[in-house]
Design an enzyme around this catalytic site. Structure first.
Site, short mmCIF file in Angstrom:
data_model
loop_
_atom_site.label_atom_id
_atom_site.label_comp_id
_atom_site.label_asym_id
_atom_site.label_seq_id
_atom_site.Cartn_x
_atom_site.Cartn_y
_atom_site.Cartn_z
CB SER A 195 -8.25 7.18 -0.70
OG SER A 195 -6.92 7.63 -0.58
CG HIS A 209 -1.51 7.74 0.43
ND1 HIS A 209 -2.82 8.16 0.51
CD2 HIS A 209 -1.47 6.73 -0.46
CE1 HIS A 209 -3.55 7.43 -0.32
NE2 HIS A 209 -2.75 6.55 -0.92
CE LYS A 211 -11.33 5.17 -10.37
NZ LYS A 211 -10.39 4.70 -9.35
NE ARG A 253 -3.67 -0.77 0.31
CZ ARG A 253 -4.73 -0.27 -0.27
NH1 ARG A 253 -5.51 0.55 0.39
NH2 ARG A 253 -5.04 -0.56 -1.51
#
Length: 159
Positions: free
Chosen positions: A128, A17, A41, A90
């Site tokens: 993460s 990031h 979440k 990615r």
């Protein structure tokens, strides 16, 4: 002034990031890092804690602002006088999801453009989720997250 909004959960911010933020800050006049508040979440860190961790990691970057947001990304873009969403990719799997989001944002507001940056090769495996898992089981997260937040992440997973 060209302002780009870089949205994400950043739970926690990774070196991947941070790489996108640094590179984006060279391309745009200002980067607004937008921490998504997802009420469905339960993250490792609260949105406010994530904002503080990111601010710590970007403290030497004058053209980066960190905010939290809830709701539609296009509304935040309007608030921040931006028409550009910055996203890091990615792998091909990221592209499929991010393309759908880019098309939806453009459908909601035809002035919105999404700019994709490829991750640096050394960060292509990084997420993460993987950082949290490594930290939870006592592995070293050095080189995975900014050095200035390593202790914060380790302390949080111990709770």
């Amino acid at each position: 002034m060209k302002v780009a909004v870089y949205p994400g959960s950043f739970d926690p911010i990774t070196n991947g990031h941070l790489d996108i933020i640094k590179r984006g800050a060279k391309v745009f006049d200002k980067i607004v890092v937008a921490v998504l508040i997802n009420i469905d979440k339960k993250g490792l860190f609260t949105p406010d804690e994530r904002v503080k961790l990111i601010e710590k990691a970007v403290c030497d970057m004058d053209n980066v602002e960190v905010v939290s947001f809830n709701g539609l990304l296009i509304d935040l873009l309007k608030e921040r006088n931006s028409r550009v969403v910055l996203k890091g990719l990615r792998a091909v799997s990221d592209f499929e999801y991010e393309m759908q989001m880019a098309l939806m944002n453009n459908k909601l507001d035809s002035e919105i453009e999404t700019v994709f940056m490829m991750t640096a090769a050394e960060n292509s495996f990084l997420s993460s989720s993987s950082v949290k898992q490594v930290a939870k089981f006592g592995g070293s997260i050095e080189g995975l997250v900014p050095d200035c937040i390593i202790e914060d992440v380790i302390n949080q997973v111990k709770r």
